[in-house]
Design a protein around this motif. Structure first.
Motif: not given
Length: 226
Positions: A80-99
């Motif tokens: 869902l999210v992929s970042e490389f060599r970052t110092s910080d991040g904020i991500h909001m995801v709507d979950t479409t499946e349980s688990g």
């Protein structure tokens, strides 16, 4: 590499964070600070249900470069999210499946320096909101308190709770920023002190060399025969 005082200060802050998080009681929110070894990868799992909203926030507090790789992977293996060599991040995801959703932090590109990483996960569950409304609906209301507008009181209390929870989350993030700034300050102070001492030693060596050279120039060691 971190100095001893910086490591002790950051680990003390880590202990305080874990204690405060454990005192909040059982909930789906999670916040954690950990050491990511050099050349290593660490993954954490967060269980959610379908139609929930997951908010993930992270930042690197200490370590060379203050950067890591981050990936958020769904239970089915979709990235869902992929970042490389970052110092910080904020991500909001709507979950479409349980688990179990996987949060992975990667430091494989750094072979020498370990990193201290802080992250938190906030789950906005629709089931919790519905459950709270059902609890309020089950309260027996007598005729003497009808005029108090129970529904309006409930809405105000929910609003206060959400704001207090958001304030606590902001304070946690500010503590993480403070810990990272303190680490940078102590690391820069060590570098400035080291190079200052080195410059002083070089200046003293040059001064002594100049004095010795001048004395040799004016020192008459020749003998005059009469």
């Amino acid at each position: 590499m971190m100095t001893a005082s910086a490591r002790l200060g950051l680990m003390g802050w880590l202990t305080l964070t874990v204690v405060l998080a454990s005192d909040l009681g059982p909930n789906q929110n999670m916040e954690f600070t950990f050491m990511l070894p050099a050349g290593g990868t660490e993954c954490f799992y967060q269980t959610t249900t379908r139609s929930d909203t997951m908010e993930v926030e992270y930042q690197v507090i200490a370590g060379s470069g203050l950067d890591v790789g981050f990936a958020l992977i769904s239970p089915s293996g979709y990235r869902l999210v992929s970042e490389f060599r970052t110092s910080d991040g904020i991500h909001m995801v709507d979950t479409t499946e349980s688990g179990d959703y996987r949060l992975c932090f990667d430091n494989s590109f750094s072979k020498m320096s370990e990193k201290m990483v802080f992250f938190k996960v906030i789950i906005n569950s629709q089931s919790n909101t519905a459950g709270g409304q059902e609890e309020w609906a089950d309260i027996a209301v007598s005729e003497s308190v009808v005029d108090y507008r129970l529904e309006e009181i409930r809405e105000k209390m929910d609003s206060v709770y959400r704001r207090l929870e958001r304030s606590r989350q902001v304070q946690t993030v500010l503590k993480a920023f403070e810990a990272r700034d303190r680490y940078l300050l102590e690391d820069n102070l060590w570098r400035v002190s080291f190079w200052s001492c080195l410059n002083v030693i070089v200046m003293l060596g040059v001064a002594i060399t100049q004095i010795y050279t001048l004395r040799r120039l004016f020192d008459d060691t020749k003998r005059v025969c009469t």
